[in-house]
Design an enzyme around this catalytic site. Structure first.
Site, PDB file in Angstrom:
ATOM      1  N   CYS A 133      81.673 101.720  45.292  1.00 26.15           N
ATOM      2  CA  CYS A 133      82.202 102.875  44.542  1.00 26.15           C
ATOM      3  C   CYS A 133      83.153 103.736  45.379  1.00 26.15           C
ATOM      4  O   CYS A 133      83.244 103.579  46.584  1.00 26.15           O
ATOM      5  CB  CYS A 133      81.063 103.767  44.073  1.00 26.15           C
ATOM      6  SG  CYS A 133      79.697 102.888  43.326  1.00 26.15           S
TER       7      CYS A 133
HETATM    8  N1  GLN Z   1      74.764 100.002  44.572  1.00 27.50           N
HETATM    9  C1  GLN Z   1      75.173 101.077  43.719  1.00 27.50           C
HETATM   10  C2  GLN Z   1      75.283 100.666  42.272  1.00 27.50           C
HETATM   11  O1  GLN Z   1      75.339  99.532  41.925  1.00 27.50           O
HETATM   12  C3  GLN Z   1      76.465 101.712  44.204  1.00 27.50           C
HETATM   13  C4  GLN Z   1      77.558 100.733  44.183  1.00 27.50           C
HETATM   14  C5  GLN Z   1      78.772 101.129  44.886  1.00 27.50           C
HETATM   15  O2  GLN Z   1      78.880 101.863  45.863  1.00 27.50           O
HETATM   16  N2  GLN Z   1      79.737 100.424  44.462  1.00 27.50           N
HETATM   17  O3  GLN Z   1      75.328 101.504  41.449  1.00 27.50           O
END
Ligand code: GLN
Length: 259
Positions: free
Chosen positions: A2
Site C-alpha cells: 500500500c
Molecule cells: N497486508 C495488508 C493488506 O493486505 C497491507 C497491504 C499493503 O501494504 N499493501 O491489507
C-alpha cells in the site's frame, strides 16, 4: 504494498493530497515509484479520513492541526482512480488534518471496503503498509491477548486490521502513541520476523509513523507536516526516512529515532 500519507497544518483542500499534487495519492495508486518488491499497483481499495475544518465563526479558533471534532471517513474496495465522485468532493473539502491510503491486498486477504485503511476509533486514525509474515499463525498467540470482542469485531480478517487492534488496545490503556506503535512493531517482529511494518497513526494533533521495510518521506515547512510513502512533488524539503525509524511529527517539528 500500500501507499499512505498523513497531513497536519493549515487547512488545505483534500484534493491537493489525493489528486492535485504531481505525485498525489491517486498517481501513487497506479504508478508508485518505490514499492520495494511489495506489489506493483495499489488497486484494491482506498480510504481517506479528515478532520473537519473549524469554519463555524462562533466557535473558538483551534490550534493548527487540532480540529475539535472526530474525523469523517470514506473507504471503498474500488481503485482510487475509479471513484467518479471523490475528486469533486475532495476539492470542496478543506481540512487541517487527514490520513489517506491506497491498498494492494496481500495474497490471501479479502478485497473489501473494511480492509482499507484508515482504521478508526474516535480521533485515532491508523494505516499499515506492509505484511505480517506467516499470517495468521505467527501472530495467533499475540491476538489471543486481545479481548475476544475485539477479535470478533475486527474490521476485516487481515494483518493490518489485527495490527490496528493491537495498537488500539495499547491506546485504550493510556499508552503514549509512539510507545504503543513501537511496542506493537517489536512484539510482531519477535514472532513474525521479516514482516514489513510501516505504520501510520494520527489523532489530528501529531503523526506517529514507522519504517520497517518500506519507503517513507516527510516534508516540514510553512507550518505544516506531510508524511507520505512517496514525495507528493519535487519540493526540496522532502526528506527520506531511513529504514527502521520511528517518527513523531507535528506541524512544527519532526523527530526521527531508531525503532
Ligand atoms: N497486508 C495488508 C493488506 O493486505 C497491507 C497491504 C499493503 O501494504 N499493501 O491489507
Amino acid at each position: 504494498m500500500c501507499r499512505h500519507l498523513a497531513y497536519l497544518g493549515p487547512p488545505i483542500p483534500l484534493s491537493r493530497l489525493l489528486f492535485d499534487a504531481p505525485h498525489a495519492l491517486v498517481r501513487q495508486s497506479w504508478a508508485p515509484r518505490d514499492m520495494r518488491g511489495g506489489g506493483t499497483i495499489n488497486a484494491d481499495g482506498f480510504g481517506v479520513a479528515w478532520f473537519p475544518s473549524t469554519t463555524v465563526s462562533d466557535r473558538p479558533a483551534q490550534p493548527v492541526g487540532m480540529a475539535d471534532t472526530e474525523p469523517i471517513r470514506y473507504r471503498s474496495a474500488a481503485p482510487l482512480w475509479s471513484d467518479a465522485a471523490l475528486p469533486g468532493l475532495a476539492a470542496a473539502t478543506v481540512t487541517p488534518a487527514a490520513l489517506a491510503a491506497v491498498r494492494s491486498a496481500t495474497a490471501g486477504m479479502p478485497v473489501v471496503e473494511t480492509a482499507a485503511a484508515p482504521f478508526q476509533e474516535g480521533r485515532w486514525l491508523f494505516s499499515h503498509n506492509g505484511v505480517v509474515r506467516g499470517w495468521p499463525g505467527s501472530v495467533a498467540k499475540l491476538a489471543a491477548h486481545l479481548p475476544t470482542t475485539d477479535l470478533l469485531t475486527l474490521d476485516a480478517p487481515t494483518d493490518s486490521a489485527l495490527l490496528w487492534a493491537l495498537v488500539r488496545d495499547r491506546l485504550r490503556a493510556g499508552a503514549d502513541p509512539a510507545v504503543a506503535v513501537a511496542g506493537v512493531v517489536a512484539e510482531v517482529e519477535a514472532v513474525a520476523p521479516g514482516s514489513r511494518l510501516n505504520l501510520l497513526l494520527t489523532d489530528g494533533g501529531r503523526i506517529v509513523a514507522t519504517t520497517v521495510g518500506h519507503a517513507l518521506s516527510i516534508r516540514l515547512g510553512d507550518g505544516a507536516v506531510t508524511v507520505s510513502s512517496e514525495p507528493l512533488d519535487d519540493d526540496p524539503r522532502w526528506e527520506g526516512v531511513p529504514d527502521r525509524s520511528l517518527v513523531v511529527a507535528t506541524p512544527s517539528e519532526a523527530k526521527t529515532g531508531e525503532i
